[in-house]
Scaffold this motif. Sequence first.
Motif, PDB file in Angstrom:
ATOM      1  N   SER A  33       0.822  -1.215   0.000  1.00  0.00           N
ATOM      2  CA  SER A  33       0.000   0.000   0.000  1.00  0.00           C
ATOM      3  C   SER A  33       0.854   1.263   0.000  1.00  0.00           C
ATOM      4  O   SER A  33       0.443   2.292  -0.522  1.00  0.00           O
ATOM      5  N   ASP A  34       2.056   1.194   0.562  1.00  0.00           N
ATOM      6  CA  ASP A  34       2.944   2.355   0.539  1.00  0.00           C
ATOM      7  C   ASP A  34       3.378   2.683  -0.888  1.00  0.00           C
ATOM      8  O   ASP A  34       3.415   3.847  -1.282  1.00  0.00           O
ATOM      9  N   ALA A  36       1.709   1.693  -3.579  1.00  0.00           N
ATOM     10  CA  ALA A  36       0.475   2.063  -4.281  1.00  0.00           C
ATOM     11  C   ALA A  36       0.154   3.538  -4.067  1.00  0.00           C
ATOM     12  O   ALA A  36      -0.296   4.214  -4.998  1.00  0.00           O
ATOM     13  N   ASN A  37       0.390   4.059  -2.876  1.00  0.00           N
ATOM     14  CA  ASN A  37       0.148   5.472  -2.613  1.00  0.00           C
ATOM     15  C   ASN A  37       1.054   6.372  -3.441  1.00  0.00           C
ATOM     16  O   ASN A  37       0.633   7.430  -3.914  1.00  0.00           O
ATOM     17  N   VAL A  39       2.257   5.556  -6.399  1.00  0.00           N
ATOM     18  CA  VAL A  39       1.724   5.432  -7.763  1.00  0.00           C
ATOM     19  C   VAL A  39       0.479   6.295  -7.925  1.00  0.00           C
ATOM     20  O   VAL A  39       0.320   7.000  -8.934  1.00  0.00           O
ATOM     21  N   LEU A  40      -0.410   6.257  -6.948  1.00  0.00           N
ATOM     22  CA  LEU A  40      -1.619   7.094  -7.014  1.00  0.00           C
ATOM     23  C   LEU A  40      -1.272   8.578  -7.063  1.00  0.00           C
ATOM     24  O   LEU A  40      -1.889   9.347  -7.802  1.00  0.00           O
ATOM     25  N   PHE A  41      -0.302   8.988  -6.291  1.00  0.00           N
ATOM     26  CA  PHE A  41       0.144  10.379  -6.322  1.00  0.00           C
ATOM     27  C   PHE A  41       0.647  10.752  -7.708  1.00  0.00           C
ATOM     28  O   PHE A  41       0.261  11.774  -8.279  1.00  0.00           O
ATOM     29  N   ALA A  43       0.028   9.344 -10.542  1.00  0.00           N
ATOM     30  CA  ALA A  43      -1.011   9.222 -11.569  1.00  0.00           C
ATOM     31  C   ALA A  43      -2.030  10.363 -11.500  1.00  0.00           C
ATOM     32  O   ALA A  43      -2.790  10.557 -12.437  1.00  0.00           O
ATOM     33  N   ASN A  44      -2.028  11.119 -10.437  1.00  0.00           N
ATOM     34  CA  ASN A  44      -2.979  12.204 -10.262  1.00  0.00           C
ATOM     35  C   ASN A  44      -2.449  13.462 -10.940  1.00  0.00           C
ATOM     36  O   ASN A  44      -1.433  14.020 -10.532  1.00  0.00           O
ATOM     37  N   ASN A  45      -3.142  13.928 -11.991  1.00  0.00           N
ATOM     38  CA  ASN A  45      -2.682  15.089 -12.753  1.00  0.00           C
ATOM     39  C   ASN A  45      -2.643  16.373 -11.935  1.00  0.00           C
ATOM     40  O   ASN A  45      -1.881  17.278 -12.244  1.00  0.00           O
TER      41      ASN A  45
END
Length: 75
Positions: A33-34, A36-37, A39-41, A43-45
Amino acid sequence: FVRAYGITDSAVSDAMYKKIGSLSPLKFVPDGSDIANVVLFLANNNLARNMTGSIVVSDTGMLLDIGCTREMELS
């Protein structure tokens, strides 16, 4: 983290996790999850819109700690 070294979660005891975590400047062993966080950051434009060609390190400070240790050994 430990899977990157070919160690399965079932082969690692709680004591080993604590020992590995104690070696990290942030004092914990990261999990999926660390990453993944991160990656989410990225991927966020809106959040990562100014990042281009960057190397992102998510290692609980281990790279920084190795650099500081080497610096101390040289002096």
